[in-house]
Scaffold this motif. Structure first.
Motif, short mmCIF file in Angstrom:
data_model
loop_
_atom_site.label_atom_id
_atom_site.label_comp_id
_atom_site.label_asym_id
_atom_site.label_seq_id
_atom_site.Cartn_x
_atom_site.Cartn_y
_atom_site.Cartn_z
N ALA A 1 -5.27 -4.64 6.12
CA ALA A 1 -4.30 -3.57 6.40
C ALA A 1 -4.01 -2.71 5.18
CB ALA A 1 -3.00 -4.19 6.92
N PHE A 2 -4.28 -3.23 3.99
CA PHE A 2 -3.88 -2.55 2.76
C PHE A 2 -4.59 -1.22 2.58
CE2 PHE A 2 -4.59 -1.72 -1.76
CZ PHE A 2 -3.30 -1.72 -2.26
N PHE A 3 -5.90 -1.21 2.67
CA PHE A 3 -6.66 -0.01 2.31
C PHE A 3 -6.52 1.14 3.31
CE2 PHE A 3 -8.71 -3.23 -0.34
CZ PHE A 3 -8.68 -2.59 -1.57
N MET B 1 -5.18 4.60 1.66
CA MET B 1 -5.98 5.82 1.60
C MET B 1 -5.36 6.95 2.41
SD MET B 1 -8.08 4.71 -0.51
CE MET B 1 -8.95 6.26 -0.67
N ASN B 2 -4.79 6.64 3.57
CA ASN B 2 -4.15 7.68 4.37
C ASN B 2 -2.87 8.20 3.71
OD1 ASN B 2 -5.26 8.18 7.38
ND2 ASN B 2 -5.81 6.16 6.70
N THR B 3 -2.15 7.32 3.02
CA THR B 3 -0.95 7.77 2.31
C THR B 3 -1.32 8.70 1.17
OG1 THR B 3 0.18 5.69 2.87
CG2 THR B 3 1.09 7.00 1.08
N ILE B 4 -2.35 8.33 0.40
CA ILE B 4 -2.81 9.20 -0.68
C ILE B 4 -3.23 10.56 -0.13
CG2 ILE B 4 -4.57 9.50 -2.46
CD1 ILE B 4 -4.61 6.45 -2.78
N ALA B 5 -4.02 10.54 0.94
CA ALA B 5 -4.48 11.80 1.53
C ALA B 5 -3.32 12.64 2.03
CB ALA B 5 -5.46 11.51 2.67
N ALA C 1 0.82 -1.22 0.00
CA ALA C 1 0.00 0.00 0.00
C ALA C 1 0.85 1.26 0.00
CB ALA C 1 -0.93 -0.01 1.21
N LEU C 2 1.98 1.24 0.71
CA LEU C 2 2.76 2.47 0.86
C LEU C 2 3.30 2.99 -0.47
CD1 LEU C 2 3.86 4.55 2.80
CD2 LEU C 2 5.83 3.08 3.20
#
Length: 289
Positions: A166-168, A172-176, A111-112
């Motif tokens: 754990a992925f989403f 989503m927080n990384t994108i934000a 995800a990161l």
């Protein structure tokens, strides 16, 4: 005169410790009252003790769950090592934590970089966002049939489900975090002649760290929820499996003991993650006071 005032002024470290102890004591009031009410309900006979056992019964079961099933004298030489780790509870905790760590590492590791790419590049975001928005609302529990078909039983399906859980949150927080970087910082870096890579590493990434760590905290919490569900269905060890086993035999005291163990373990993990976040974000202006 200044020296006298300095001596009278309390040390900041001792003041902070005193505040933490006061907060901890305040936080214990409601749990103690809840346990007292629970004990009164169980002792008054309003509810069948087979359905709702008393706190003391749960405590005794929890001790039995923690300690070894066989007497210490049967272990012989070096038996203290086996005695220390042969109870059901330590074994179940280790099994559950292993799955959480592996699954979270896989999910967050995927995800990161994807979140950083989607946040920094409008083109990558346009390509990937529709698929992400379609898959994100699907709860990890819905993947259980596929996980069992693809991986069978044991650790692989549990790790797969935890990775999805754990992925989403991390994504989503990384994108934000990347997309919320103040444009003033970006313009200042451009005016100083910084290249795209330098801006990303020295401006965008540090500014996104608070959001990323928030996603990590949420992702770990989600992973811990998912592992309990997965262990109830596809695994024959761990805290979730032990609760499911106790339910089949109607051992309500062991069910509650297992639930309390999950709550305490989750609390310790959250405290550890919070302290790590505070340590890594010492520079953040929101933590100065």
């Amino acid at each position: 005169m200044e020296r006298i005032e300095r001596r009278k002024r309390p040390r900041r470290g001792s003041h902070d410790r005193r505040l933490r102890w006061n907060d901890a004591a305040t936080g214990l009031v409601v749990p103690v009252l809840a346990i007292a009410l629970w004990q009164w309900v169980a002792a008054s006979g309003l509810v069948d003790r087979q359905v709702l056992p008393a706190p003391l019964d749960v405590w005794r079961k929890w001790v039995d769950y923690l300690l070894p099933l066989e007497p210490f004298s049967q272990y012989g030489d070096g038996g203290w090592i086996k005695w220390a780790f042969s109870g059901e509870l330590p074994v179940d905790i280790v099994a559950s934590l292993y799955r959480v760590v592996v699954g979270f590492a896989i999910g967050a590791g995927l995800a990161l970089p994807l979140g950083l790419a989607m946040g920094a590049s409008g083109r990558v975001h346009a390509w990937m966002n529709p698929l992400v928005q379609v898959l994100r609302p699907i709860p990890p529990i819905a993947y259980i049939p596929l996980a069992m078909l693809w991986f069978g039983l044991g650790n692989p399906p549990a790790v797969f489900l935890i990775a999805i859980g754990a992925f989403f949150p991390v994504l989503m927080n990384t994108i934000a975090g990347v997309r919320q970087v103040d444009g003033i910082y970006l313009r200042a870096a451009n005016n100083l002649g910084a290249g795209k890579l330098t801006i990303f590493l020295r401006v965008i990434l540090p500014a996104a760290v608070p959001y990323i760590l928030s996603g990590v905290r949420i992702g770990i919490g989600t992973a811990f929820i998912v592992v309990i569900v997965a262990e109830m269905i596809a695994v024959n060890s761990g805290l979730g499996f032990r609760i499911s086993e106790a339910r089949e035999y109607f051992w309500s005291d062991k069910v509650i003991a297992g639930m309390i163990s999950i709550g305490v373990l989750g609390l310790l993990i959250d405290i550890g993650v919070t302290r790590l976040n505070n340590h890594l974000l010492r520079w953040h202006r929101g933590l100065e006071h």
